[in-house]
Design a protein around this motif. Structure first.
Motif, PDB file in Angstrom:
ATOM      1  N   ALA A 171      12.496  10.376 101.843  1.00 19.76           N
ATOM      2  CA  ALA A 171      13.252   9.784 100.742  1.00 19.76           C
ATOM      3  C   ALA A 171      13.000  10.581  99.476  1.00 19.76           C
ATOM      4  O   ALA A 171      11.926  11.168  99.324  1.00 19.76           O
ATOM      5  CB  ALA A 171      12.837   8.337 100.531  1.00 19.76           C
TER       6      ALA A 171
ATOM      7  N   GLN B 292      17.347   0.233 101.304  1.00 18.44           N
ATOM      8  CA  GLN B 292      16.928  -0.192 102.646  1.00 18.44           C
ATOM      9  C   GLN B 292      18.003   0.011 103.696  1.00 18.44           C
ATOM     10  O   GLN B 292      17.784  -0.328 104.866  1.00 18.44           O
ATOM     11  CB  GLN B 292      16.601  -1.688 102.629  1.00 18.44           C
ATOM     12  CG  GLN B 292      15.428  -2.051 101.789  1.00 18.44           C
ATOM     13  CD  GLN B 292      15.187  -3.529 101.871  1.00 18.44           C
ATOM     14  OE1 GLN B 292      14.784  -4.022 102.897  1.00 18.44           O
ATOM     15  NE2 GLN B 292      15.484  -4.228 100.791  1.00 18.44           N
TER      16      GLN B 292
ATOM     17  N   ARG C  30      17.288   0.991 107.168  1.00 20.01           N
ATOM     18  CA  ARG C  30      16.339   0.183 107.936  1.00 20.01           C
ATOM     19  C   ARG C  30      16.953  -1.150 108.380  1.00 20.01           C
ATOM     20  O   ARG C  30      16.290  -1.950 109.017  1.00 20.01           O
ATOM     21  CB  ARG C  30      15.080  -0.094 107.100  1.00 20.01           C
ATOM     22  CG  ARG C  30      14.443   1.153 106.539  1.00 20.01           C
ATOM     23  CD  ARG C  30      13.858   2.044 107.619  1.00 20.01           C
ATOM     24  NE  ARG C  30      13.557   3.370 107.080  1.00 20.01           N
ATOM     25  CZ  ARG C  30      13.983   4.508 107.611  1.00 20.01           C
ATOM     26  NH1 ARG C  30      14.723   4.503 108.698  1.00 20.01           N
ATOM     27  NH2 ARG C  30      13.684   5.652 107.042  1.00 20.01           N
TER      28      ARG C  30
ATOM     29  N   SER D 102      13.225   2.391 101.248  1.00 17.72           N
ATOM     30  CA  SER D 102      13.674   2.908 102.545  1.00 17.72           C
ATOM     31  C   SER D 102      12.513   3.128 103.498  1.00 17.72           C
ATOM     32  O   SER D 102      12.694   3.719 104.548  1.00 17.72           O
ATOM     33  CB  SER D 102      14.443   4.206 102.341  1.00 17.72           C
ATOM     34  OG  SER D 102      13.550   5.231 101.975  1.00 17.72           O
TER      35      SER D 102
END
Lengths: 309, 682
Positions: free
Chosen positions: B498, B520, B523, B587
């Motif tokens: 990231a 996110q 995920r 993330s």
């Protein structure tokens, strides 16, 4: 007609159409090169140009194809016609830029483009409500002189269109390359911020690009009238889409590219009309647009402005 | 004055729970729209309202494309046409192949019937309206994907003109395919919907007979509008909607945060097309005819006006926009015209008698577009209301300083031995310029590596090539033993890399919480169907995602927490930097790439951020850092790498590198000692 004659004839037609599209494409390319804006109002500035030219020629007492002029009167009428059309269209362009687009200069996102769509609509409907939606007879005072080249026919009006287009494009090229304002336009297209810091009045550069582009659209509109002998409120869309395709094909933001693209699109249109039927020429042009954008977005001659992504 | 009236009227409801109040208001509205046509009991008005419903559904579909995903589609009517012709062709008497035994099975299920018009037996398609609706959505969505796949990679403004062309091509194809569409004359005898097992006469008495009364169409249209409002809102408030808004706000950042740009754009296009396809079926079933003129640019642009008027991205706004425009066309302009005519009669003015404002409709469309863009870009009902910034007292309230608090909540990183990131011989060229020349670099698991170097030395290019934003012309980048070269930015993030950006690339018009939630994306797993149906699994996922985001934001103490619902473009520079780091942390990265995280911060803020990065690293997070401030570098880094003109000129411990002659010359200039102080603060 032999195959060669057919080819020659379509080349003649295509070059005339191409001259028209080139002039129109220049307006797209100038504005896009400087502001990265697709100016949808350009479609209908072209159409308004055709209408202005028609009204101007009618004011000279010309009507349809009744009156034939030769010699000095012909040259005079043409000069005045182009001058009036181009000046008024340029004025419309400046008006649009100054009043409607400048307040949005700092706004990100699609707002300026949506504004130009709105302007295009307004122009279209003003003409629709005042002049009407039917096909008008465009005055054409050119004597019906034609030369036979093999089996193909070259008419005086084609020669005239070529001369005008070459003069205008030559003038523009000189202007952009060698004049102070032209250099300022090129500098602004490269980097607006840097140009501003070097003392270039960016607002004035943008305004002049709109003036020049719209004036050329006016000239293109008058050529449309002379070529087809008609003026109609809905001509802007088809011609505009072709001219935009031409600008993209040549490399948007690139002045010689727009000229080259216009001629190519003209040739493609006349030959596709010959072989596929004119109903499909829109489809062909549109497919070219998509293909160029997807496969070679920089166009044939490349972008003049750096890719600011 | 309006405010005063609203306040007086609203007083009895003031104490009500706002959510409940909204629910009651919606139920009341629903009852009104259901009984409205019964009260009016006017066939023409019911018909107009049914048309308004189809405009509202189209506007809702266009809103997904333009408002949510930010893709300016000027040829949206094309999908409307596709749905319309799909139903038209399969019910009208236009395409009728010869009957054969192959058709028998279709006959049993009622999709075709055998007819005879004198001559051989022919097939007449009898597709049911109720089957056509959902299948048209599918067909249109397929066309959306087929058309979008090559074009959605284009930049936004090109997309506008390509869709414009597409919108023009579809009617041309319809006009010129006589044998299928009956050309310009259009399809006739398109079938009206039928009820199943209900006595037709009863329905006629109840004025609910399709094809005779407008009332049943009104209710079908209303149901469609309600369905699409529901779908739009559910999508908007989900992982999908957040991804679309991220793309709309900043494509590059959206890609770097794990969103597959092409797929999500295609999804928006396909769902928008599906809405239009369904509406197309509804529209032609109601008119019982389909002609090319029903789907030209005028329709696309009218829909754009509706969306712009109501508010791009605002679900209720675009419905209101559609209804207002329909009201303007069918009631307001004709009424004004009548008024002018009666005035003209009494005054004897020919000019007033000749006026017909209905013809001015499109002129007003243009004026509305320009006016909205100049004076109210967010539309009549903006998608989001402005939240007032914190007051002085709130701002001053106990600002917490120092390292991260509550880090244990987001857990520790357990790292394997060896190297996390291995860059070998990476070269990047921009035209003739070599930005990186055969660079080698290693980041061990759990380490902090700092990259320093003068401006233009290739530091950010290094980050861009690792995260897939620029192409490498040679070399290899291995992270966790996965080759990153050739991966898209979203795939790189998916692998646990990231980053932040040097110039801060947040999603400017979204809130702090939304920005971190988007981090996110990779995920979470909710797809479009899950987002709309919202089963328990999706609810649980959203809840967990929300908690995770809050935990991350809480790391920054009181800096971000009170500003959760603030739009990030209004935050201070330092807070925007913090949001960007929070977004990257959301993330769940295995490595964090920070591009000048303290640029533009004052010394106190710089120190605070350095402490925070240090505590992250102590929790086990691997960090690759670009930084100009040497005190930060010295405090954080295990290893310092110095770049100059795209080449590594030194590598080692911070203190060693500071003394390296080549570094002093390249980085600090010849008068090394004098330049030192300046560099430390610039």
């Amino acid at each position: 007609m032999t195959a060669f004659d057919l080819f020659l004839q379509q080349a003649i037609n295509g070059l005339s159409l191409g001259a028209m599209y080139s002039l129109l494409a220049l307006g797209f390319t100038l504005v896009y090169g400087i502001m990265e804006l697709i100016n949808f109002s350009h479609f209908n500035v072209f159409m308004v140009g055709c209408m202005i030219a028609m009204v101007t020629l009618k004011l000279f007492g010309l009507n349809g194809q009744d009156t034939i002029l030769t010699g000095l009167p012909l040259i005079g009428v043409m000069l005045v016609g182009f001058f009036v059309t181009m000046t008024l269209c340029g004025g419309i362009g400046v008006f649009i830029e100054r009043l409607l687009l400048r307040p949005l200069r700092a706004v990100k996102g699609p707002a300026p483009m949506i504004t130009t769509i709105g302007v295009s609509y307004v122009l279209f409907n003003i003409i629709l409500l005042t002049i009407g939606g039917d096909s008008k007879n465009f005055p054409n005072p050119l004597p019906p002189i034609a030369f036979n080249i093999g089996g193909a026919v070259l008419r005086l009006r084609e020669i005239l269109i070529w001369i005008i287009a070459v003069l205008l494009m030559g003038g523009l090229t000189y202007f952009v390359q060698y004049t102070k304002l032209g250099k300022a336009i090129r500098a602004t297209a490269q980097d607006q911020e840097a140009a501003r810091m070097m003392g270039i009045e960016v607002d004035r550069v943008i305004m002049s690009a709109f003036f020049i582009g719209s004036a050329l659209a006016g000239a293109s509109g008058m050529i449309f009238g002379l070529y087809y002998n008609l003026a109609k409120v809905d001509i802007g869309f088809g011609a505009g889409l072709r001219a935009f395709t031409a600008a993209v094909l040549g490399g948007i933001g690139n002045v010689p590219g727009a000229m080259l693209g216009g001629v190519l699109i003209g040739l493609i249109e006349s030959s596709s009309g010959q072989f596929l039927g004119s109903a499909w020429s829109d489809v062909v042009i549109f497919s070219i647009l998509v293909l160029v954008l997807v496969l070679k977005p920089a166009g044939l001659l490349g972008r003049l402005a750096p890719n600011k992504s | 004055m309006y405010k005063a009236i609203a306040q007086t009227l609203g007083r009895p409801f003031e104490k009500m729970d706002p959510i409940k109040r909204k629910m009651y208001a919606l139920w009341l509205l629903l009852i009104v729209v259901i009984i409205l046509p019964l009260v009016l009991d006017n066939e023409a008005q019911t018909d107009t309202m049914a048309n308004a419903m189809s405009y509202a559904t189209l506007a809702l579909g266009l809103n997904i494309v333009v408002g949510f995903a930010g893709l300016l589609d000027l040829g949206y009517a094309a999908f409307f046409a596709i749905g319309a012709y799909y139903y038209g062709i399969f019910t009208a008497y236009q395409v009728m192949p010869a009957w054969g035994p192959l058709w028998e099975p279709f006959g049993y299920v009622g999709l075709v019937e055998k007819i005879n018009q004198g001559g051989p037996d022919l097939v007449h398609f009898t597709l049911s309206f109720w089957i056509a609706m959902p299948t048209a959505a599918l067909v249109a969505a397929l066309f959306g994907v087929a058309f979008g796949a090559p074009t959605l990679r284009l930049r936004g403004d090109y997309l506008a003109i390509v869709t414009l062309g597409f919108g023009e091509i579809v009617p041309i194809v319809a006009r010129n395919s006589d044998s299928i569409t009956n050309g310009a004359a259009g399809l006739n005898g398109v079938k009206a919907p039928l009820y199943w097992g209900v006595n037709t006469e009863t329905m006629q008495i109840a004025k609910m007979s399709f094809g005779v009364d407008a009332l049943p169409f009104y209710y079908v249209g209303l149901a469609l509008v309600l369905l699409l409002i529901f779908v739009s809102i559910r999508l908007r408030d989900s992982r999908i909607g957040r991804a679309w808004m991220a793309i709309r706000e900043d494509e590059t950042a959206a890609g770097a945060m794990g969103i597959n740009l092409v797929n999500y754009k295609l999804l928006a296009f396909a769902i928008g097309a599906a809405f239009a396809g369904m509406t197309g079926v509804f529209f032609v079933a109601k008119l019982q005819t389909a002609t090319p003129e029903m789907f030209n640019f005028a329709v696309s642009s009218m829909l754009l006006v509706m969306v712009v008027l109501g508010g791009m991205g605002s679900v209720w706004g675009v419905v209101v926009g559609a209804l207002l425009l329909q009201l303007m066309q069918t009631w307001f302009l004709p009424s004004i015209t009548e008024l002018c005519h009666s005035l003209g009669e009494s005054l004897g003015s020919q000019m007033l008698l000749d006026v017909d404002f209905v013809q001015w409709t499109q002129l007003f469309f243009g004026i509305i577009l320009i006016g909205m863009m100049l004076f109210r870009r967010e539309g009549l009902i903006p998608a989001r209301r402005a939240i007032p910034p914190l007051n002085m007292q709130q701002q001053a309230a106990s600002v917490q300083r120092g390292g991260f608090s509550g880090l244990e909540k987001i857990g520790r990183w357990s790292n394997p031995k060896g190297n996390a990131l291995e860059v070998k011989g990476v070269t990047v060229k921009f035209g003739g310029l070599v930005a990186l020349n055969s660079l080698d670099l290693v980041v061990p698991w759990g380490g902090v590596v700092a990259v320093i170097g003068p401006n233009g030395s290739g530091k950010s290019t290094l980050f861009n090539v690792i995260t897939g934003l620029v192409e490498a012309s040679g070399g290899s980048i291995k992270f966790n033993d996965v080759e990153l070269i050739g991966l898209r930015p979203d795939q790189v993030l998916d692998n646990g890399v990231a980053r932040t950006f040097q110039n801060i690339r947040l999603f400017p018009n979204l809130t702090v919480l939304e920005n971190v939630m988007i981090g996110q994306h990779a995920r979470l797993v909710t797809g479009p169907v899950g987002a709309v149906l919202r089963p328990p699994a999706v609810k649980a996922e959203e809840k967990k995602a929300n908690e995770w985001a809050l935990d991350i934001i809480a790391l920054f103490g009181n800096r971000l927490k009170p500003r959760l619902t603030q739009v990030v473009s209004g935050l201070s520079y330092a807070n925007r930097r913090r949001v960007e780091i929070a977004r990257a942390l959301a993330s769940r990265p295995k490595i964090l790439l920070l591009d000048e995280p303290t640029a533009g911060m004052n010394p106190a803020e710089t120190l605070e951020l350095a402490e925070q990065v240090k505590s992250l690293n102590e929790a086990g997070l691997t960090v690759l850092l670009i930084e100009h401030k040497l005190d930060v570098v010295t405090r954080l880094a295990n290893t310092v790498i110095v770049l100059d003109h795209g080449e590594k000129i030194a590598e080692g411990l911070p203190d060693d590198v500071r003394k390296n002659e080549a570094v002093l010359e390249a980085y600090l200039g010849r008068s090394a000692q004098a330049g030192m102080a300046g560099a430390a603060h610039g």
